[in-house]
Design an enzyme around this catalytic site. Structure first.
Site, PDB file in Angstrom:
ATOM      1  CG  LEU A 173      -0.438   0.146   2.536  1.00 53.94           C
ATOM      2  CD1 LEU A 173       0.080   1.715   2.942  1.00 53.94           C
ATOM      3  CD2 LEU A 173      -1.351  -0.279   3.859  1.00 53.94           C
ATOM      4  CB  ALA A 235      14.721  -0.886  -5.650  1.00 54.87           C
ATOM      5  CB  CYS A 286       9.199   2.413   2.541  1.00 57.33           C
ATOM      6  SG  CYS A 286       8.396   2.072   4.141  1.00 57.33           S
ATOM      7  CG  PHE A 287      10.476   5.069  -2.381  1.00 53.34           C
ATOM      8  CD1 PHE A 287       9.986   3.785  -2.232  1.00 53.34           C
ATOM      9  CD2 PHE A 287      10.112   5.850  -2.988  1.00 53.34           C
ATOM     10  CE1 PHE A 287       8.711   3.668  -2.896  1.00 53.34           C
ATOM     11  CE2 PHE A 287       8.870   5.734  -3.937  1.00 53.34           C
ATOM     12  CZ  PHE A 287       8.152   4.654  -4.073  1.00 53.34           C
TER      13      PHE A 287
HETATM   14  P1  NAD Z   1       4.994   2.636  11.950  1.00 53.70           P
HETATM   15  O1  NAD Z   1       6.564   2.912  12.678  1.00 53.70           O
HETATM   16  O2  NAD Z   1       4.117   3.553  11.968  1.00 53.70           O
HETATM   17  O3  NAD Z   1       4.596   1.606  12.876  1.00 53.70           O
HETATM   18  C1  NAD Z   1       5.181   0.481  13.687  1.00 53.70           C
HETATM   19  C2  NAD Z   1       4.536   0.389  14.869  1.00 53.70           C
HETATM   20  O4  NAD Z   1       5.321  -0.809  15.467  1.00 53.70           O
HETATM   21  C3  NAD Z   1       4.656   1.407  15.932  1.00 53.70           C
HETATM   22  O5  NAD Z   1       3.658   1.866  16.350  1.00 53.70           O
HETATM   23  C4  NAD Z   1       5.639   0.764  17.075  1.00 53.70           C
HETATM   24  O6  NAD Z   1       5.359   1.377  18.420  1.00 53.70           O
HETATM   25  C5  NAD Z   1       5.288  -0.803  17.039  1.00 53.70           C
HETATM   26  N1  NAD Z   1       6.264  -1.574  17.782  1.00 53.70           N
HETATM   27  C6  NAD Z   1       7.538  -1.549  17.531  1.00 53.70           C
HETATM   28  N2  NAD Z   1       8.290  -2.586  18.116  1.00 53.70           N
HETATM   29  C7  NAD Z   1       7.229  -3.133  18.769  1.00 53.70           C
HETATM   30  C8  NAD Z   1       6.981  -4.068  19.708  1.00 53.70           C
HETATM   31  N3  NAD Z   1       8.170  -4.986  20.305  1.00 53.70           N
HETATM   32  N4  NAD Z   1       5.907  -4.600  20.049  1.00 53.70           N
HETATM   33  C9  NAD Z   1       4.628  -4.026  19.766  1.00 53.70           C
HETATM   34  N5  NAD Z   1       4.767  -2.931  18.981  1.00 53.70           N
HETATM   35  C10 NAD Z   1       5.927  -2.693  18.531  1.00 53.70           C
HETATM   36  O7  NAD Z   1       5.573   1.788  10.777  1.00 53.70           O
HETATM   37  P2  NAD Z   1       4.945   1.499   9.462  1.00 53.70           P
HETATM   38  O8  NAD Z   1       4.804   2.351   8.515  1.00 53.70           O
HETATM   39  O9  NAD Z   1       3.704   0.826   9.756  1.00 53.70           O
HETATM   40  O10 NAD Z   1       5.669   0.290   8.973  1.00 53.70           O
HETATM   41  C11 NAD Z   1       5.848  -0.941   9.301  1.00 53.70           C
HETATM   42  C12 NAD Z   1       6.543  -1.702   8.383  1.00 53.70           C
HETATM   43  O11 NAD Z   1       5.986  -2.225   7.018  1.00 53.70           O
HETATM   44  C13 NAD Z   1       7.976  -1.263   7.862  1.00 53.70           C
HETATM   45  O12 NAD Z   1       8.901  -2.576   7.986  1.00 53.70           O
HETATM   46  C14 NAD Z   1       7.797  -0.828   6.525  1.00 53.70           C
HETATM   47  O13 NAD Z   1       8.827  -0.788   5.899  1.00 53.70           O
HETATM   48  C15 NAD Z   1       6.657  -1.615   5.955  1.00 53.70           C
HETATM   49  N6  NAD Z   1       5.687  -0.834   5.076  1.00 53.70           N
HETATM   50  C16 NAD Z   1       5.489   0.370   5.533  1.00 53.70           C
HETATM   51  C17 NAD Z   1       4.649   1.032   4.310  1.00 53.70           C
HETATM   52  C18 NAD Z   1       4.155   2.479   4.790  1.00 53.70           C
HETATM   53  O14 NAD Z   1       3.385   3.019   3.812  1.00 53.70           O
HETATM   54  N7  NAD Z   1       4.546   3.063   5.727  1.00 53.70           N
HETATM   55  C19 NAD Z   1       4.192   0.508   3.295  1.00 53.70           C
HETATM   56  C20 NAD Z   1       4.525  -0.870   2.987  1.00 53.70           C
HETATM   57  C21 NAD Z   1       5.324  -1.550   4.007  1.00 53.70           C
HETATM   58  C1  UGA Z   2       5.528   3.448  -1.506  1.00 54.82           C
HETATM   59  C2  UGA Z   2       5.176   2.683  -2.561  1.00 54.82           C
HETATM   60  O1  UGA Z   2       4.543   3.206  -3.610  1.00 54.82           O
HETATM   61  C3  UGA Z   2       4.343   1.510  -1.862  1.00 54.82           C
HETATM   62  O2  UGA Z   2       3.892   0.585  -2.909  1.00 54.82           O
HETATM   63  C4  UGA Z   2       5.012   0.999  -0.803  1.00 54.82           C
HETATM   64  O3  UGA Z   2       4.114   0.114  -0.162  1.00 54.82           O
HETATM   65  C5  UGA Z   2       5.700   2.062   0.269  1.00 54.82           C
HETATM   66  O4  UGA Z   2       6.173   2.943  -0.550  1.00 54.82           O
HETATM   67  C6  UGA Z   2       6.230   1.482   1.267  1.00 54.82           C
HETATM   68  O5  UGA Z   2       6.703   0.589   1.113  1.00 54.82           O
HETATM   69  O6  UGA Z   2       6.458   2.066   2.466  1.00 54.82           O
HETATM   70  P1  UGA Z   2       4.742   5.728  -0.255  1.00 54.82           P
HETATM   71  O7  UGA Z   2       6.119   6.076   0.121  1.00 54.82           O
HETATM   72  O8  UGA Z   2       3.496   5.690   0.745  1.00 54.82           O
HETATM   73  O9  UGA Z   2       4.434   4.279  -1.235  1.00 54.82           O
HETATM   74  O10 UGA Z   2       4.357   6.759  -1.360  1.00 54.82           O
HETATM   75  P2  UGA Z   2       4.633   6.811  -2.956  1.00 54.82           P
HETATM   76  O11 UGA Z   2       3.315   7.168  -3.706  1.00 54.82           O
HETATM   77  O12 UGA Z   2       5.268   5.894  -3.464  1.00 54.82           O
HETATM   78  O13 UGA Z   2       5.390   8.187  -2.921  1.00 54.82           O
HETATM   79  C7  UGA Z   2       6.784   8.202  -2.403  1.00 54.82           C
HETATM   80  C8  UGA Z   2       7.221   9.432  -2.742  1.00 54.82           C
HETATM   81  O14 UGA Z   2       7.767   9.726  -4.175  1.00 54.82           O
HETATM   82  C9  UGA Z   2       6.602  10.608  -2.388  1.00 54.82           C
HETATM   83  O15 UGA Z   2       7.233  11.664  -1.874  1.00 54.82           O
HETATM   84  C10 UGA Z   2       6.076  11.176  -3.896  1.00 54.82           C
HETATM   85  O16 UGA Z   2       5.651  12.646  -3.720  1.00 54.82           O
HETATM   86  C11 UGA Z   2       7.129  10.766  -4.764  1.00 54.82           C
HETATM   87  N1  UGA Z   2       6.726  10.666  -6.024  1.00 54.82           N
HETATM   88  C12 UGA Z   2       5.992   9.852  -6.522  1.00 54.82           C
HETATM   89  C13 UGA Z   2       7.224  11.418  -7.192  1.00 54.82           C
HETATM   90  O17 UGA Z   2       8.147  12.406  -6.604  1.00 54.82           O
HETATM   91  N2  UGA Z   2       7.057  11.447  -8.348  1.00 54.82           N
HETATM   92  C14 UGA Z   2       6.180  10.369  -8.937  1.00 54.82           C
HETATM   93  O18 UGA Z   2       5.827  10.237  -9.955  1.00 54.82           O
HETATM   94  C15 UGA Z   2       5.390   9.467  -7.745  1.00 54.82           C
END
Ligand code: NAD
Ligand code: UGA
Length: 469
Positions: A173, A235, A286-287
């Site tokens: 997502l 990536a 994440c990126f």
């Molecule tokens: P986040 O920091 O928002 O949430 C992580 C949560 O885990 C925090 O609320 C933290 O308090 C909790 N936590 C940490 N250690 C803990 C423990 N021992 N017990 C219970 N809770 C604990 O992080 P996020 O953005 O939700 O990302 C989580 C993972 O998902 C990462 O690996 C990230 O790379 C991946 N991911 C994130 C996104 C995104 O859009 N943010 C999208 C895809 C994948």
């Molecule tokens: C990104 C990926 O799109 C998700 O698929 C993935 O799950 C997620 O990272 C993750 O692993 O955390 P996100 O970082 O939430 O999602 O948002 P994006 O829409 O990918 O945008 C990332 C950054 O790139 C933003 O700063 C956005 O403004 C920038 N962006 C995006 C550009 O500068 N140009 C574009 O054409 C698209």
């Protein structure tokens, strides 16, 4: 298998219990969606962060995501529960999603590159300590390829007392569109060991998503492919942005327009039109961390050329951010001391309150270094902006009113592509600013010719400036 009865709707039998450890940007929305779509599962989301859990129980959710409150409300207190009782959640669960943060390591070996797996490992150890029945443990966090092996080693160190099966189900997502992404995913990826127990666990996870995701969008693989695919997907996405951003620099020198180039290139169906918006740079949690992790993994296997290749994506992003600030200073007559500069947007993208790795952080700090007066406006992200700027925040003004931010400013810089910035009364903004009035459009969202016509000097990304001097 646990058996639960729904406290509110006594007609629905809850046949399985899912726990999710980590109630963040991924854990909260994904579990809310699973709970909404699968009333037959009890979904218990737990976290060590009490404030976060408390907020999930209110209508003021801890993260801003369009449409999320409706999803949460559809299931909360029916089959979706939030608490800090991690032990309790582990004990009753058949399936445990682990969605804790996996940031870049900031200390020791691999600092600045490797993933910091301490939170993940603590959870694994807690599961072993508390569990009294077999569990499927699902990697929802983004992890280095081969992490499942480590997890199996920790989970099964206590011997054969309880069987744990590790599944990789990375999340794709994007913030700001999380609900739509979860409702209509391009794909759901589920990786497992290809043993009878692994394949059975894989099917249990497939069954959850199959409730609402079409079968052809559910992809299964071996566990290593699933882990690696997540890093590679991010990536590739970041690489597209760095590719178009690199071309934006060339466009500014050659009077080509990056928007026109992106359109022409993206119309090739082999390339496709999405993710080709040149910008001040990509942010988000994440990126950068996932590419650093990929680079670190390649290095650790001796694949130095591969590591260098992916490092280039990050180097281009840093170049783009610093190029943006340098242009601001240069065009504003090489000094911005005491000049009021309004940053429109601080979130790393529109429709989120998240500011992690936002290019606005870099830009604000550089402007402050040059002794400009920085004003930040954002409809959702001001609290996070204050935190990100730390001590420097004392010298920054914050307002949710863009008109107030622009009043008396020499320049407005668009940092986030919030829709509201397109429809502002730019005549009014122009009238309230110092002259010459500058607009630096770091997201290319404004009508540049129109602004130029009003009197602004306009500096887009990837096309020549429109200057009145
Ligand atoms: P986040 O920091 O928002 O949430 C992580 C949560 O885990 C925090 O609320 C933290 O308090 C909790 N936590 C940490 N250690 C803990 C423990 N021992 N017990 C219970 N809770 C604990 O992080 P996020 O953005 O939700 O990302 C989580 C993972 O998902 C990462 O690996 C990230 O790379 C991946 N991911 C994130 C996104 C995104 O859009 N943010 C999208 C895809 C994948
Ligand atoms: C990104 C990926 O799109 C998700 O698929 C993935 O799950 C997620 O990272 C993750 O692993 O955390 P996100 O970082 O939430 O999602 O948002 P994006 O829409 O990918 O945008 C990332 C950054 O790139 C933003 O700063 C956005 O403004 C920038 N962006 C995006 C550009 O500068 N140009 C574009 O054409 C698209």
């Amino acid at each position: 298998m646990s058996s639960f009865r729904n406290p509110r709707e006594r007609t629905t039998e809850m046949t399985k219990c899912i726990a999710c450890i980590g109630a963040g940007y991924v854990g909260g929305p994904t579990m809310a969606m699973i709970a909404m779509k699968c009333p037959q599962y009890k979904v218990h989301v737990v976290d060590v962060n009490e404030a976060r859990i408390a907020a999930w129980k209110t209508d003021d959710l801890p993260i801003y995501e369009p449409g999320l409150l409706e999803v949460v409300k559809a299931a909360r207190d029916r089959n979706l529960f939030f608490s800090t009782d991690i032990d309790g959640a582990i004990r009753e669960a058949d399936i445990i999603f682990v969605s804790v943060n996996t940031p870049t390591k900031t200390f020791g070996d691999g600092a600045g590159r490797a993933a910091d797996l301490q939170y993940w490992e603590k959870v694994a150890r807690q599961i072993v300590r508390v569990a009294a029945s077999p569990k499927i443990v699902v990697e929802k966090s983004t992890l280095p390829v081969k992490t499942a092996q480590t997890m199996e080693a920790i989970l099964n160190a206590a011997g054969d007392r309880i069987h744990f099966e590790v599944i990789s189900n990375p999340e794709f997502l994007a913030e700001g569109t999380a609900v739509q992404d979860l409702l209509h995913p391009d794909r759901v990826l589920i990786g497992s060991r290809e043993t009878p127990a692994g394949l059975k666990a894989r099917q249990e996870i497939v069954d959850i998503y199959a409730t609402w995701v079409p079968a052809d969008k559910i992809v299964t693989s071996n566990v290593w492919s699933a882990e690696l695919s997540k890093l590679v997907a991010n990536a590739f996405l970041a690489q597209r942005i760095s590719s178009i951003n690199s071309i934006s620099a060339l466009c500014e020198k050659t009077e080509a327009s990056v928007r026109e180039v992106a359109r022409a290139v993206g119309m090739d169906s082999r390339v496709g039109p999405r993710f080709l918006n040149a910008s001040v740079g990509f942010g988000g949690s994440c990126f950068k961390k996932d590419i650093l992790n990929l680079v670190y993994i390649c290095e650790s296997y001796g694949l130095h050329e591969v590591a260098r290749y992916w490092e280039g994506v990050l180097a281009m992003n840093e170049y783009q951010e610093s190029r943006f600030v340098k242009a601001m200073i240069r065009y504003m007559f090489n000094t911005i001391v005491d000049k009021r500069i309004a940053l429109f947007g601080f979130a790393f993208k529109a429709d989120t309150s998240d500011t992690r790795q936002s290019p606005a952080i870099f830009v604000a700090r550089k402007l402050l270094d040059e002794r400009a007066q920085v004003v930040v406006t954002d409809p959702r992200a001001l609290d996070n902006a204050r935190l990100d700027l730390g001590d420097a925040a004392a010298g920054v003004q914050f307002t949710d009113d863009p008109y107030q931010a622009a009043r008396g400013a020499h320049a407005v810089a668009i940092m986030t592509e919030w829709e509201l910035y397109r429809s502002l009364d730019w005549e009014r903004i122009y009238a309230s600013m110092e002259k010459p009035a500058f607009v630096f459009d770091g997201r290319n969202i404004l009508d540049h010719q129109k602004l130029f016509g009003m009197g602004f000097s306009v500096f887009p990304i990837g096309s020549p400036p429109l200057k009145h001097f």
